[in-house]
Design an enzyme around this catalytic site. Structure first.
Site, mmCIF file in Angstrom:
data_model
loop_
_atom_site.group_PDB
_atom_site.id
_atom_site.type_symbol
_atom_site.label_atom_id
_atom_site.label_comp_id
_atom_site.label_asym_id
_atom_site.label_seq_id
_atom_site.Cartn_x
_atom_site.Cartn_y
_atom_site.Cartn_z
ATOM 1 N N ASP A 458 0.818 -1.223 0.000
ATOM 2 C CA ASP A 458 0.000 0.000 0.000
ATOM 3 C C ASP A 458 0.846 1.265 0.000
ATOM 4 O OD1 ASP A 458 0.724 -0.526 2.601
ATOM 5 O OD2 ASP A 458 -1.260 -0.256 3.465
HETATM 6 C C1 LAN Z 1 3.523 -1.324 10.112
HETATM 7 C C2 LAN Z 1 3.366 0.089 9.821
HETATM 8 C C3 LAN Z 1 2.719 0.422 8.529
HETATM 9 C C4 LAN Z 1 1.745 -0.639 8.073
HETATM 10 C C5 LAN Z 1 0.792 -0.162 6.957
HETATM 11 C C6 LAN Z 1 1.495 0.432 5.758
HETATM 12 C C7 LAN Z 1 -0.126 0.927 7.514
HETATM 13 C C8 LAN Z 1 -0.076 -1.343 6.537
HETATM 14 O O1 LAN Z 1 -1.065 -0.928 5.656
HETATM 15 C C9 LAN Z 1 0.769 -2.502 6.102
HETATM 16 C C10 LAN Z 1 1.648 -2.984 7.244
HETATM 17 C C11 LAN Z 1 2.572 -1.919 7.829
HETATM 18 C C12 LAN Z 1 3.735 -1.729 6.889
HETATM 19 C C13 LAN Z 1 3.174 -2.307 9.175
HETATM 20 C C14 LAN Z 1 3.480 -3.718 9.502
HETATM 21 C C15 LAN Z 1 3.897 -4.050 10.940
HETATM 22 C C16 LAN Z 1 4.726 -2.955 11.590
HETATM 23 C C17 LAN Z 1 6.011 -2.769 10.815
HETATM 24 C C18 LAN Z 1 3.895 -1.664 11.533
HETATM 25 C C19 LAN Z 1 2.582 -1.722 12.259
HETATM 26 C C20 LAN Z 1 4.758 -0.722 12.338
HETATM 27 C C21 LAN Z 1 5.325 -1.595 13.482
HETATM 28 C C22 LAN Z 1 5.064 -3.065 13.093
HETATM 29 C C23 LAN Z 1 6.234 -3.972 13.511
HETATM 30 C C24 LAN Z 1 5.868 -5.407 13.282
HETATM 31 C C25 LAN Z 1 6.572 -3.688 14.975
HETATM 32 C C26 LAN Z 1 7.628 -4.539 15.569
HETATM 33 C C27 LAN Z 1 7.002 -5.645 16.288
HETATM 34 C C28 LAN Z 1 7.042 -6.911 15.898
HETATM 35 C C29 LAN Z 1 5.913 -7.791 16.215
HETATM 36 C C30 LAN Z 1 8.182 -7.482 15.137
#
Ligand code: LAN
Length: 731
Positions: A458
């Site tokens: 996205d």
């Molecule tokens: C994110 C942040 C952005 C998010 C969007 C783009 C909003 C979404 O549409 C797709 C998935 C994504 C990229 C995403 C995936 C998981 C993340 C990276 C996070 C929520 C930010 C933090 C999270 C990450 C997994 C945190 C670290 C913790 C673990 C469980 C490894």
């Protein structure tokens, strides 16, 4: 007890130290990379004065004049941007905290402790401020995220962190936190990732941790259980964990860690039956209990662990593969790594494997700063190295919608935004793409910065949309030509799943049943990728936006992909008309996307049952003040959960959804817009409300820029549909 005094946390503060002077902090930005710097001398401070965005993010007073009270949506949008544009940094992006999770700082600080790397003094003080401010007033504990109830995970890890940072166990904050930890049963029942960190620190026995065999990396890709088929975040966390676990690496016991062993548990450390702890998780923490299969597997693996020393060549081979994977991840991301969890763990592996003086170790230390964010409550660790690209694409589109992008007063801001989007596009595939199980990235946009470099479906789509929205504005330059948009489309076309939807970073590679092997206990849906209505809609709209610019290129495939997106959106709608949002809170967020997908093919309230039911669901949750408000409980419980107060962000999501769906009654939409306008401050600002984002169903994360981007966007959209008037009569 070995090595008395070796690397112990040397301070034992009974009182809270004096924190730093907020007026000495500066945010440095470069192509999106954000690092905060503490200036020690008058001279430095004079030559690098605080900017308005520094002050805003630090919660210091800023001098922004009150504006004429807006009487129409577009005036409100303009006032909003008049304020918000001052926060745009010189590289063209909008910074912002990306905190929320409360398990990130501990991993980093435990690694600082183990490696003996000193925590920079200003950072140490401000981390203390943050953790003390974030301790719950009632019981002194911490949860998995800032709004969550106290858990063993949050409380034990942050307790340890404050101890490492120098607080005495008799400091009142720690006395209170320890009381809560003990009431919850002590640290023995900490969830798996907590067990890992405590064991690495030497205050939990590896025997009490379920096996994390690195041998999985030796399995062929064709087997579902090969980590290359897992969700990228999960495999990237289990990679370094496997190294540390397989070698059972723990910091040497010191008087400090000895003392922690006494503080963290309700029973004497040596009397704990560690074999019994592997599956012991406190009730407040447990979100996803182990499946039976997981328990059986763990049982078997525990036997395997007893045998592993008999086959040292196998373990050595597995560790060699592990180190190679870590090297590829580190180098490909310029030592940022995909996220903050594997960032700290990879650094720890590098410490053990290459040593403190190695190039790898120094490079890791350098990029730690990219994750740290300063705010009025102190310093936090961000959930990624920021949300730079993501936020920039939204404000770009919001400005285009609200007729701000073609306002000459904002030309400079728009050019800079476009420049930032330009510089953030990933211009290469990952080196060693195949060996490291990576998705293509040539032409993709990441979530944060180009250095981090991970394709997100996205983000790539929003990158295309934002580029087109800005580049079509007369007077704005074309920085990104069609061939680069084609690259982005090429990436997207590789990413559609067989269920027709789009997932986050990659396609779904493993079977559903892998979720039965989710070992994390505190998260759900982490083992494989899933399709999401949000990502699917973004891609659909991104592709449609591309077709307008370049109608011929791969047209049949694009049309086919879009049709399939739509089928997916319809299929995942619930009985009650709602969609579940996986990446922000929650039903209002997903509705904004899903209804937009439907509208893109002319399915509106009056013409489509799906659209009608989606709208009716939203309308049924509108609050009496005209707004919408959800809490994070929606995400956790899968039931719409009303916030005590309506939220600007949820209201903007809902209004955008209803507008796209051509909801026939203007009144509820008008009241939503009126609500957003009422919440605006005299200087154009919107204030922070409840936390906005989520991941893995159970952990929340902050998107402070949403209150600006989505409010402005909703105001603009409303004006485009109903005209620029908020009065009840006009139409
Ligand atoms: C994110 C942040 C952005 C998010 C969007 C783009 C909003 C979404 O549409 C797709 C998935 C994504 C990229 C995403 C995936 C998981 C993340 C990276 C996070 C929520 C930010 C933090 C999270 C990450 C997994 C945190 C670290 C913790 C673990 C469980 C490894």
């Amino acid at each position: 007890i070995a090595l008395e005094g070796y690397r112990t946390a040397t301070l034992n503060l009974l009182t809270t130290p004096e924190f730093t002077d907020l007026t000495n902090w500066r945010l440095k930005v470069k192509e999106g990379a954000q690092t905060w710097h503490y200036l020690n001398t008058d001279e430095e401070r004079k030559s690098w004065p605080q900017t308005i965005w520094d002050k805003y993010h630090l919660g210091l007073p800023i001098d922004v004049p009150d504006l004429e009270k807006p009487t129409t949506p577009l005036e409100a949008a303009r006032n909003g941007f008049e304020f918000y544009r001052r926060l745009q940094t010189e590289d063209g992006h909008w910074g912002g905290e990306y905190g929320g999770p409360m398990f990130l700082i501990p991993g980093l600080i435990i690694t600082y402790y183990i490696t003996g790397e000193p925590v920079p003094e200003a950072m140490r003080l401000e981390l203390i401020r943050y953790l003390i401010t974030r301790a719950h007033a009632e019981d002194g504990g911490w949860g998995i995220h800032i709004e969550g109830v106290s858990t063993v995970f949050g409380t034990a890890l942050n307790y340890v962190t404050l101890r490492i940072l120098g607080l005495s166990p008799d400091h009142p904050v720690l006395v209170k936190a320890r009381g809560t930890l003990h009431k919850l049963g002590g640290a023995s029942a900490i969830p798996a990732w907590g067990k890992f960190w405590l064991a690495a620190l030497g205050v939990y026995e590896w025997k009490g941790v379920n096996p994390i065999p690195p041998e999985l990396w030796a399995l062929p890709n064709s087997l579902p259980i090969c980590p290359g088929n897992w969700w990228v975040h999960t495999r990237m966390v289990y990679l370094p964990m496997g190294y540390i676990y397989a070698r059972r690496l723990s910091a040497p016991l010191t008087t400090f860690t000895q003392s922690l062993r006494e503080e963290l548990y309700v029973e004497p450390y040596d009397s704990i039956n560690w074999d019994k702890q592997r599956n012991n998780v406190a009730e407040v923490d447990l979100y996803t209990p182990h499946s039976k299969i997981m328990d059986v597997l763990n049982y078997g693996l525990t036997y395997y662990e007893a045998l592993a020393p008999k086959f040292p060549w196998l373990r050595d081979y597995a560790l060699k593969l592990t180190v190679e994977q870590i090297k590829m991840e580190d180098e490909c991301t310029f030592y940022l790594d995909i996220g903050p969890v594997n960032k700290a763990m990879n650094w720890l592996v590098v410490f053990y494997h290459y040593g403190r003086d190695s190039h790898e170790f120094r490079e890791h230390v350098k990029r730690n700063d990219d994750f740290m964010w300063m705010g009025p409550e102190g310093m936090m660790m961000n959930g990624t190295n920021g949300s730079q690209l993501w936020d920039a694409t939204f404000i770009a589109q919001a400005c285009a919608e609200a007729k701000l992008a073609d306002n000459v007063n904002y030309r400079e801001n728009m050019i800079k935004t476009l420049e930032f989007i330009d510089v953030s596009q990933i211009r290469r595939n990952p080196p060693f793409m195949k060996e490291s199980y990576r998705q293509t990235s040539l032409g993709a946009w990441p979530f944060s910065t180009r250095d981090q470099g991970y394709t997100v479906s996205d983000c790539t789509a929003e990158g295309i949309k934002a580029t087109n929205a800005l580049q079509k504005v007369p007077g704005l330059p074309t920085l990104i030509d069609n061939s680069r948009l084609r690259d982005a489309v090429d990436v997207l076309l590789t990413m559609q799943n067989s269920d027709n939807g789009f997932a986050s970073y990659e396609t779904i590679r493993g079977p559903r049943f892998l979720e039965l092997l989710n070992p994390a206990e505190v998260f759900a849906n982490i083992m494989i990728e899933y399709s999401y209505p949000e990502c699917t809609t973004a891609v659909l709209m991104g592709l449609r936006s591309f077709v307008k610019i370049d109608p011929e290129y791969r047209r049949d495939e694009i049309d086919e992909a879009c049709n399939r997106c739509l089928q997916y959106i319809k299929k995942v709608q619930h009985e009650d008309g709602s969609w579940y949002g996986a990446w922000a809170i929650c039903y209002t967020y997903a509705a904004m996307f899903a209804l937009q997908s439907l509208a893109s093919v002319g399915e509106y309230y009056d013409t489509s049952d799906h659209s009608k039911r989606g709208c009716d669901f939203l309308i049924s949750h509108q609050e009496s003040d005209g707004g919408w408000g959800e809490t994070y409980k929606s995400c956790e419980l899968h039931v719409y959960s009303h916030n005590e107060t309506s939220q600007v962000v949820n209201t903007a999501f809902s209004v955008m959804a209803l507008l796209d769906a051509k909801y026939p009654d203007k009144e509820p939409i008008r009241r939503g817009i009126e609500f957003i306008m009422k919440r605006q401050q005299a200087n154009g600002e919107w204030l922070q409300e409840s936390i906005e984002g989520v991941f893995n169903k159970n952990c929340m994360i902050s998107y402070p820029n949403y209150k600006f981007a989505f409010s402005i966007w909703a105001l603009g959209k409303y004006a485009n549909v109903y005209g620029d008037s908020i009065s009840e009569k006009s139409s």
